[in-house]
Design an enzyme around this catalytic site. Structure first.
Site, PDB file in Angstrom:
ATOM      1  N   ASP A  66      53.271  37.230  36.650  1.00 40.82           N
ATOM      2  CA  ASP A  66      52.007  36.545  36.872  1.00 40.82           C
ATOM      3  C   ASP A  66      52.104  35.783  38.189  1.00 40.82           C
ATOM      4  O   ASP A  66      52.764  34.742  38.268  1.00 40.82           O
ATOM      5  CB  ASP A  66      51.726  35.587  35.709  1.00 40.82           C
ATOM      6  CG  ASP A  66      50.391  34.866  35.839  1.00 40.82           C
ATOM      7  OD1 ASP A  66      49.711  35.025  36.883  1.00 40.82           O
ATOM      8  OD2 ASP A  66      50.020  34.134  34.899  1.00 40.82           O
ATOM      9  N   SER A 143      37.726  40.967  50.902  1.00 45.07           N
ATOM     10  CA  SER A 143      36.507  41.582  50.363  1.00 45.07           C
ATOM     11  C   SER A 143      35.349  41.279  51.298  1.00 45.07           C
ATOM     12  O   SER A 143      35.335  40.233  51.959  1.00 45.07           O
ATOM     13  CB  SER A 143      36.190  41.034  48.970  1.00 45.07           C
ATOM     14  OG  SER A 143      34.929  41.506  48.509  1.00 45.07           O
ATOM     15  N   TYR A 156      35.480  33.984  42.757  1.00 39.48           N
ATOM     16  CA  TYR A 156      36.055  35.138  43.441  1.00 39.48           C
ATOM     17  C   TYR A 156      35.607  35.180  44.901  1.00 39.48           C
ATOM     18  O   TYR A 156      36.431  35.292  45.816  1.00 39.48           O
ATOM     19  CB  TYR A 156      35.657  36.428  42.732  1.00 39.48           C
ATOM     20  CG  TYR A 156      36.171  37.673  43.414  1.00 39.48           C
ATOM     21  CD1 TYR A 156      37.482  38.093  43.229  1.00 39.48           C
ATOM     22  CD2 TYR A 156      35.345  38.445  44.241  1.00 39.48           C
ATOM     23  CE1 TYR A 156      37.972  39.233  43.856  1.00 39.48           C
ATOM     24  CE2 TYR A 156      35.821  39.577  44.871  1.00 39.48           C
ATOM     25  CZ  TYR A 156      37.133  39.970  44.672  1.00 39.48           C
ATOM     26  OH  TYR A 156      37.614  41.093  45.296  1.00 39.48           O
ATOM     27  N   LYS A 160      37.988  34.673  48.278  1.00 47.72           N
ATOM     28  CA  LYS A 160      38.104  35.714  49.294  1.00 47.72           C
ATOM     29  C   LYS A 160      37.673  35.205  50.665  1.00 47.72           C
ATOM     30  O   LYS A 160      38.180  35.665  51.701  1.00 47.72           O
ATOM     31  CB  LYS A 160      37.294  36.946  48.894  1.00 47.72           C
ATOM     32  CG  LYS A 160      37.884  37.701  47.712  1.00 47.72           C
ATOM     33  CD  LYS A 160      39.308  38.166  47.973  1.00 47.72           C
ATOM     34  CE  LYS A 160      39.886  38.963  46.837  1.00 47.72           C
ATOM     35  NZ  LYS A 160      41.269  39.409  47.072  1.00 47.72           N
TER      36      LYS A 160
END
Length: 266
Positions: A66, A143, A156, A160
């Site tokens: 992890d 992204s 998210y 990014k």
């Protein structure tokens, strides 16, 4: 401007998020160059190992860890030991859909810790040795949403944004060295992301998705060419361009239409 263009990768290549999707496709490309591979993911890597060996890897080691935790990063470094990592492909990433306020804090923290802390920690530890010997390449998966305020996938997108800015800044810091920093910016790609992010009910999850093999090939080639940023796909290049010039409020509205669950639209 590109620097240090090479024809193929050589040596030891460490790839995170390598059990499926873009990470596995990157592993296949490095394997075809007959590199030694270390594959890391938070899920089982037995299929990824078999795929990499079949693709031609000289050797393959795997580690299930992890990377949002200090223990996970330490486990990676322990596995590397005294060896030299010639290429780091920091591809591991995660996210959760839905309204920010309604999300569980542990999930939010896991996304931040994976996408930012884990990524930056590995780059710092492995990059330090690359800089010391003045040689190495790092490919980071960002992204195109990095330039888009992201309702219903807010954490998210925000992580990014950090990743892409970090990569461009680091590349500038190291521009006089022979260490290459490349950031790959995919768009919507056919991976397990939407399932893991619980976004299957969103329009973006039901849209046409890019082939992860094509995305990986674009990033891999950009790394070989020494490019700092590579947006994968013509339409993604267009989308990324307009996200940069349109007002943020308009981009946020557009993103909401794609990311908001269809059953919960208001």
């Amino acid at each position: 401007m590109s620097k240090n263009k090479i024809e193929k990768l050589e040596g030891l290549v460490l790839i995170t998020g390598a059990s499926s999707g873009i990470g596995l496709e990157l592993a296949k490309l490095a394997a075809a160059d007959n590199c030694d591979l270390i594959l890391v993911a938070d899920t089982d890597l037995s299929a990824g190992e078999a795929t990499a060996r079949a693709a031609g890897a000289t050797s393959v080691e795997t580690l299930q860890a992890d990377l949002s935790t200090r223990a996970g990063i330490d486990a990676v470094m322990e596995l590397i030991g005294s060896r030299t990592v010639d290429v780091l492909m920091a591809n591991a990433g995660t996210g959760d859909g839905g309204k920010f306020i309604d999300q569980d804090w542990d999930g939010i923290a896991h996304t931040i810790d994976t996408n930012i802390k884990g990524t930056v920690s590995l780059i710092h530890r492995i990059g330090k040795d690359m800089v010391a010997r003045d040689n190495g390449r790092i490919l980071v998966t960002g992204s195109i949403v990095s330039d888009m305020p992201g309702p219903f996938n807010l954490i998210y997108n925000s992580t990014k944004a950090f990743v892409v800015d970090f990569c461009v800044g680091l590349a500038n810091e190291l521009k006089e060295s022979n260490v290459v920093i490349t950031c790959l910016l995919p768009g919507v790609t056919d991976t397990k992301f939407f399932d893991r992010a619980d976004m299957e009910d969103s329009p973006v999850a039901k849209s046409n998705k890019a082939d992860p093999a094509k995305v990986a090939k674009d990033g891999y080639q950009a790394l070989l060419d020494g490019d700092v940023k590579e947006v994968s796909g013509l339409m993604n290049k267009v989308q990324y361009f307009f996200a940069d010039i349109l007002p943020d409020e308009i981009v946020a509205k557009m993103h909401r239409k794609m990311a908001e669950p269809e059953h919960g639209k208001q």
